[in-house]
Design a protein around this motif. Sequence first.
Motif, short mmCIF file in Angstrom:
data_model
loop_
_atom_site.label_atom_id
_atom_site.label_comp_id
_atom_site.label_asym_id
_atom_site.label_seq_id
_atom_site.Cartn_x
_atom_site.Cartn_y
_atom_site.Cartn_z
N UNK A 197 -55.69 54.25 -54.58
CA UNK A 197 -56.69 54.60 -53.57
C UNK A 197 -56.85 56.11 -53.59
N UNK A 198 -57.92 56.60 -52.97
CA UNK A 198 -58.17 58.03 -52.95
C UNK A 198 -57.01 58.79 -52.32
N UNK A 199 -56.38 58.18 -51.32
CA UNK A 199 -55.25 58.82 -50.64
C UNK A 199 -54.07 59.05 -51.57
N UNK A 203 -52.07 64.40 -53.22
CA UNK A 203 -50.85 65.20 -53.33
C UNK A 203 -50.66 65.81 -54.71
N UNK A 204 -51.51 65.43 -55.65
CA UNK A 204 -51.42 65.98 -57.00
C UNK A 204 -52.24 67.27 -57.08
N UNK A 205 -51.86 68.17 -57.96
CA UNK A 205 -52.68 69.38 -58.13
C UNK A 205 -54.02 69.03 -58.79
N UNK A 206 -55.06 69.79 -58.42
CA UNK A 206 -56.41 69.50 -58.89
C UNK A 206 -57.04 70.70 -59.61
N UNK A 207 -57.94 70.38 -60.51
CA UNK A 207 -58.82 71.38 -61.12
C UNK A 207 -60.23 71.03 -60.66
N UNK A 216 -68.28 70.07 -56.45
CA UNK A 216 -67.22 70.47 -55.51
C UNK A 216 -67.58 70.07 -54.09
N UNK A 217 -68.82 70.35 -53.70
CA UNK A 217 -69.24 70.02 -52.34
C UNK A 217 -69.19 68.54 -52.04
N UNK A 218 -69.64 67.72 -52.99
CA UNK A 218 -69.65 66.27 -52.77
C UNK A 218 -68.24 65.69 -52.79
N UNK A 219 -67.36 66.26 -53.61
CA UNK A 219 -65.97 65.79 -53.65
C UNK A 219 -65.28 66.06 -52.32
N UNK A 220 -65.43 67.26 -51.80
CA UNK A 220 -64.79 67.59 -50.52
C UNK A 220 -65.38 66.76 -49.39
N UNK A 228 -59.53 62.04 -44.99
CA UNK A 228 -58.49 62.83 -45.64
C UNK A 228 -58.85 64.30 -45.52
N UNK A 229 -57.96 65.08 -44.93
CA UNK A 229 -58.20 66.52 -44.78
C UNK A 229 -57.00 67.31 -45.29
#
Length: 308
Positions: A197-199, A203-207, A216-220, A228-229
Amino acid sequence: MPAERTDHTLLLRLKTRQLLLLTALDAQRNLGRAALAMHMSQPAATKLLQQLEETMGATLFTRQARGMAPTAMGEVLVRYAKQVLTDFGTVRHEMTALQAGLSGVLRIGSVPGAVPELVAPSLIEYKRNHPRVAVSVMVETSNVMLALLGRGEVDLMLGRLTPGNDADAYRCTLLLGESQVVVARAAHPLFDRPTLALADLVDWPWILQPPGSPQRGHFEAALHQAGLNPRLDITETASAIAITALLEISDMLAVMPHSQAEHYARLGVLRVVPLALPVNVPPIYLVTRIDRVLSPAATAYVQQLTPK
């Protein structure tokens, strides 16, 4: 401005050195430094600016405590001066290419997601038909590429309009619509899990692409909509090379257009994480400036991309 001052008469009175001084003064914000950059005395620069202001019938720069700043009229003329210099550089580039035996210059701007499915195959065909055209490809996010297109530093772009840009200034032709996916190195621990699941990913590092990019805007936004914040561990880059190099040697995750992810998956570099990502990025368009005439080399590429 007096009514009798037509565009024709004003252009006859404009001097190239005045336009160069405008750009130097805008960059330096100091008349002495601007004069030095142009290899002239300060009195000569002062006279040149005064003559230009008299020609245009407007004050272009005002003195302030820390130097000089353009007025509203000055900003308009500075923008024009920069455009003239950019266009002249383009003309010289094309002439140099012709003198070298080439038949023109094509400068393509593209977002990373358009490269595997659009830019690469179209460019192979284009070069087959036009082997003597000098082609350059710049890859960046849409907001950066639009700025380059606006300044005339690329002939066209494959990307998207972003907020704050005047849609009436551009001609947009739909080329590709596709989903976004999460990618990781082939041996990432996430692939050992039966379900995801997205959750499970936060906790993993992202690029991620830099702020201001549509992806970036749509992902956030998708994270917030899922409740999830998190404070993500983020490395920012729009470089496909940097993204793949980092993913190959780490457990970082990244978001990519499906076609780009499939390209790297075929090479055995990355794998698509089996998760439906609720990120709807606008389609990719061919974008050109309405107020600019394309060169023959660019026109041929546009006709190839958008056949009737």
